[in-house]
Design a protein around this motif. Structure first.
Motif, short mmCIF file in Angstrom:
data_model
loop_
_atom_site.label_atom_id
_atom_site.label_comp_id
_atom_site.label_asym_id
_atom_site.label_seq_id
_atom_site.Cartn_x
_atom_site.Cartn_y
_atom_site.Cartn_z
N HIS A 1 40.87 50.49 40.35
CA HIS A 1 41.90 49.33 39.81
C HIS A 1 42.63 48.53 40.83
CE1 HIS A 1 41.86 52.50 35.99
NE2 HIS A 1 40.46 52.11 36.45
N ALA A 2 43.03 49.36 41.83
CA ALA A 2 43.94 48.64 42.76
C ALA A 2 42.94 48.03 43.65
CB ALA A 2 44.47 49.69 43.72
N PHE A 3 41.59 48.52 44.08
CA PHE A 3 40.93 47.83 44.98
C PHE A 3 40.37 46.44 44.21
CE2 PHE A 3 36.67 46.79 45.98
CZ PHE A 3 36.38 46.67 47.09
N LEU A 4 40.07 46.65 42.96
CA LEU A 4 39.40 45.37 42.24
C LEU A 4 40.54 44.22 42.11
CD1 LEU A 4 36.97 46.98 39.46
CD2 LEU A 4 36.44 45.56 41.44
N ALA A 5 41.82 44.62 41.87
CA ALA A 5 42.97 43.65 41.74
C ALA A 5 43.06 43.21 43.15
CB ALA A 5 44.15 44.46 41.21
#
Lengths: 317, 487
Positions: free
Chosen positions: B247-251
């Protein structure tokens, strides 16, 4: 910035500062042991637990006080939410929720710090306590250095710094409180030895000597740690910085007049009290009241900040 | 002789009767693997082990981890996913056929979901039984009659494919809710490029970076407002979710907001971000939470993770949700059986990719057949994923077989069964040598308001890291491989 992110940043500042303070305090405890006579082995270690204010938590797990249990509990135990590792771990988890907003160097440093602590055992500490805590201080300093040299001076940075200086003010206050209370009945020499240890624990010994080389009295040490304007770990210095960071937060003007101004006003008030403090207030019985009131102010300010910045629910749309 | 070649007289890389991605037979390498094989053969086992260690350490330091929960532990463990360095390679022609099959499948599935929440022609025409819809725990009556932005229900999806020993690909599962694994695909590729720059430079591999841009434009295309710069947020359950890194990566990569339910508030049928400087309206919400949790007012009232009032804002057309709620109705493991018919029904085409033969245990005859041959079957609970609630007949003990038999008899509707497929194998590095392991492929598809599915070239190859095992899920200890599509 999301309210939650602001809170996470503030606590990153606090946690890293707290971890560093723990390392300093534990490290210097070894000096005190050498300079003072202790009646019993257990007493040496219980004092360390008291200085960190975790006696009840400790006694839930252990019956007696010995070097191994105490060091393990206050340094590496993730079950103790106030252990050094817990602080770093929390800071790391907080940073993990806002990696996308911060320079990746900060993540690398803090994540490695966390991984390194996870690999340490109490045997590693016992084989060289001084070296171990020195490394902790260095890693905390590395984080501070990266943060100072690469972060944009925006709200993100101000929140970390606010956390750091509130924690520092509170911490110096707490250590001084522990000394003044425990030394109440003892003679001047005992107080002096302990205050000297406190000085060392905040790396202030050399700085202090530049001001008071000829008069190393308990009063002068207290004065130095409470109101010196140039020593970065004194309470007054911390409040000057704290107020500056809070005032420079860039918040929407429509939101002013509410929580933000209250926060600045409160910090400014404490700062002014420290600016105008009299020498007499820092000696004898009075100092206890002063420290007590400072501690109360720190805690109150923390709560006000929480209400002002982190928990707002209102909708202006 | 190179170090990784099979030794004469003794075969350290036994093909057995499986299809191997690299070896056509024990002496010959498939042409598209020649370069990679030569490169890995040129390295000593020590060198390879060192690289593997560096890779895993890097992933740990960067925090490319997933979280494993163990009730016995106070603190959840963060683990890196085992990343194998020998890439899986798919030749151009093979990929083009796969891609066409996947696009066809997703197009039909999306039409199916639309139909189910509108006229339900497919039910009226008797292709899919009505009870399959109403008894389906992923069916959301709240979605009935609702117009979703661009008619795109499955914004992101992951189609799991296997290759059988006949060399053919089969679809194993359609993941249409909010599939995970994007970050391993993108991050895996960039780690490979760092660790083996010579490898990727020398081969012409289709790039995956532009798919990340595509991801963002797909999300933007859903925005119901006409603003030029729509506010997009990824809704995560929080840092303790096993896929939090993703999630953090995509954001971060897409430059969108990473939010939790408590960062959002719904007022007057609009959804806002709670920011320091006031409220900001959200146009598109890419949620990585299950339907049940996204809105306590509409679904599970005790959920603390979602946003109360989100569904009202959605119904009012003020926010787009990706993926749309209720897409799970089509990725139920029993509904899977009907996908080839959906393709014929909606597109009037023959399916390009086949299904794995599947028995519905609600049907008496099929159930009897499965129970008689349980040790040759994989039995799955229709509503569970991640390798949970699953029986692999050939690996189960007598007691486990007996247990499962009872479970099936007690509630046959809950289960499906498939013959044990012989998943193809690919070499992994194990102790500095190549050893064969079973693999599958999760192909990722993105679909925006233009309803033109984009398949990310390659996808994520999942590897059963344990010798002989068929279980590739990361939650069950599986690993991954970088997957190359030759240009």
């Amino acid at each position: 910035m999301l309210n939650r992110n602001a809170e996470a940043l503030f606590w990153i500042g606090r946690y890293i500062e707290r971890a560093e303070n723990h390392a300093r305090l534990i490290d210097v405890h070894y000096h005190i042991q050498q300079e003072e006579d202790f009646q019993a082995e257990g007493h040496k270690w219980s004092r360390l637990i008291d200085a960190l204010g975790v006696r009840n938590e400790y006694l839930q797990q252990f019956e007696g006080f010995c070097e191994q249990d105490v060091l393990s509990f206050i340094t590496l135990d993730l079950g103790n939410s106030n252990s050094l590792f817990s602080c770093v771990h929390q800071a790391r988890n907080n940073l993990r929720t806002l990696r996308q907003h911060l320079p990746s160097e900060l993540w690398d440093i803090i994540n490695s710090f966390n991984l390194w602590l996870g690999e340490q055992s109490v045997a590693d500490i016992l084989s060289g306590p001084h070296q171990f805590y020195q490394q902790v201080k260095e890693r905390a300093a590395m984080f501070l250095g990266a943060e100072q040299s690469v972060m944009l001076r925006g709200n993100e940075w101000r929140f970390i710094e606010s956390g750091r200086f509130l924690e520092r003010a509170e911490n110096t206050t707490r250590i001084l409180q522990a000394v003044t209370v425990s030394c109440k009945s003892k003679d001047i020499n005992a107080i002096y030895t302990q205050l000297q240890a406190v000085l060392k624990s905040v790396s202030g010994y050399q700085a202090f000597r530049r001001y008071y080389a000829d008069a190393m009295s308990p009063e002068s040490i207290l004065e130095f740690l409470i109101v010196n304007a140039y020593f970065p770990r004194s309470i007054r210095f911390s409040f000057h910085k704290l107020e500056e960071h809070l005032a420079k937060l860039q918040l929407d003007s429509s939101e002013k007049g509410s929580g933000h101004e209250r926060v600045i006003r409160q910090a400014g008030k404490i700062k002014a009290e420290l600016d105008y403090m009299e020498k007499e207030e820092m000696s004898g019985d009075l100092v206890e009241d002063v420290l007590q009131s400072l501690m109360g102010s720190c805690q109150k300010l923390g709560r006000t900040m929480e209400g002002a910045f982190f928990r707002r629910e209102g909708v202006s749309a | 002789m190179s170090k990784l070649d099979p030794l004469p007289g003794l075969s350290p890389y036994p093909l057995q009767h499986f299809y191997d991605e690299m070896y056509a037979d024990e002496r010959s390498i498939r042409p598209h693997y020649k370069h990679v094989n030569r490169m890995f053969s040129g390295m000593s086992p020590e060198e390879l082990q060192l690289k593997q260690k560096t890779m895993q350490r890097r992933m740990m330091e960067e925090g490319i981890t997933f979280t494993l929960y163990n009730p016995a532990q106070d603190h959840p463990m963060e683990r890196t996913i085992p990343f194998d360095m020998i890439p899986r390679i798919i030749p151009k022609g093979e990929w083009e056929r796969l891609e066409a099959g996947i696009v066809q499948r997703i197009t039909a599935l999306n039409l199916f979901i639309h139909d189910i929440y509108h006229e339900q022609y497919i039910v009226k025409d008797g292709v899919v039984p009505r009870r399959m819809i109403i008894s389906n725990c992923y069916f959301r009556p709240e979605m009935s009659g609702l117009r979703v932005p661009g008619g795109a229900y499955v914004t992101t999806s992951g189609i799991d494919l296997i290759r059988h020993h006949d060399g053919e690909y089969y679809v194993l599962e359609d993941n249409l809710r909010t599939p995970s694994g994007f970050s391993y695909l993108f991050k895996g590729r960039s780690l490979m490029n760092q660790l083996f720059p010579e490898l990727s430079l020398a081969s012409s591999i289709r790039d995956v970076d532009h798919s990340l841009n595509r991801f963002l434009s797909v999300l933007r295309s859903l925005s119901p407002s006409r603003t030029k710069d729509p506010v997009i947020a990824l809704l995560t359950p929080g840092e303790y979710n096993s896929a939090y890194y993703e999630h953090a990566f995509l954001a971060q990569q897409m430059g969108i907001h990473l939010v939790e339910g408590r960062d959002l508030v719904a007022r007057d049928h609009k959804v806002y971000l709670k920011e320091m400087n006031g409220m900001r309206r959200v146009d598109v919400l890419y949620r990585r939470l299950d339907d049940d949790f996204i809105d306590p007012l509409a679904f599970q009232p005790n959920s603390l993770l979602g946003v109360a009032g989100l569904m009202n804002a959605y119904r009012a057309g003020n926010i787009a949700i990706a993926n749309a709620p209720g897409t799970g109705v089509a990725d139920d493991k029993a509904m899977y059986v009907y996908v080839p018919d959906m393709i014929r029904y909606y597109l009037n085409e023959e399916p390009i990719l086949g299904n794995v033969p599947t028995y519905l245990l609600s049907r008496t005859q099929e159930r009897q057949y499965v129970l008689d041959n349980l040790n040759e079957m994989v039995v799955k609970e229709t509503s569970l994923s991640g390798g949970y609630g699953m029986l692999i007949g050939s690996e189960a003990s007598k007691e486990e077989l007996a247990d499962f038999r009872l479970k099936i008899l007690a509630d046959p509707v809950r289960y499906i069964a498939q013959p044990i497929m012989s998943l193809s194998r690919a070499p992994v590095l194990s102790g500095g040598r190549m050893a064969p392991r079973h693999i599958d492929l999760r192909a990722f598809v993105l679909m925006g308001a233009d309803r033109k599915p984009h398949v990310i070239p390659g996808g994520l190859t999942r590897v059963a890291m344990k010798e002989g095992s068929l279980v590739v899920n990361s939650s069950q200890g599986g690993g991954v491989k970088d997957t190359w599509v030759m240009a």
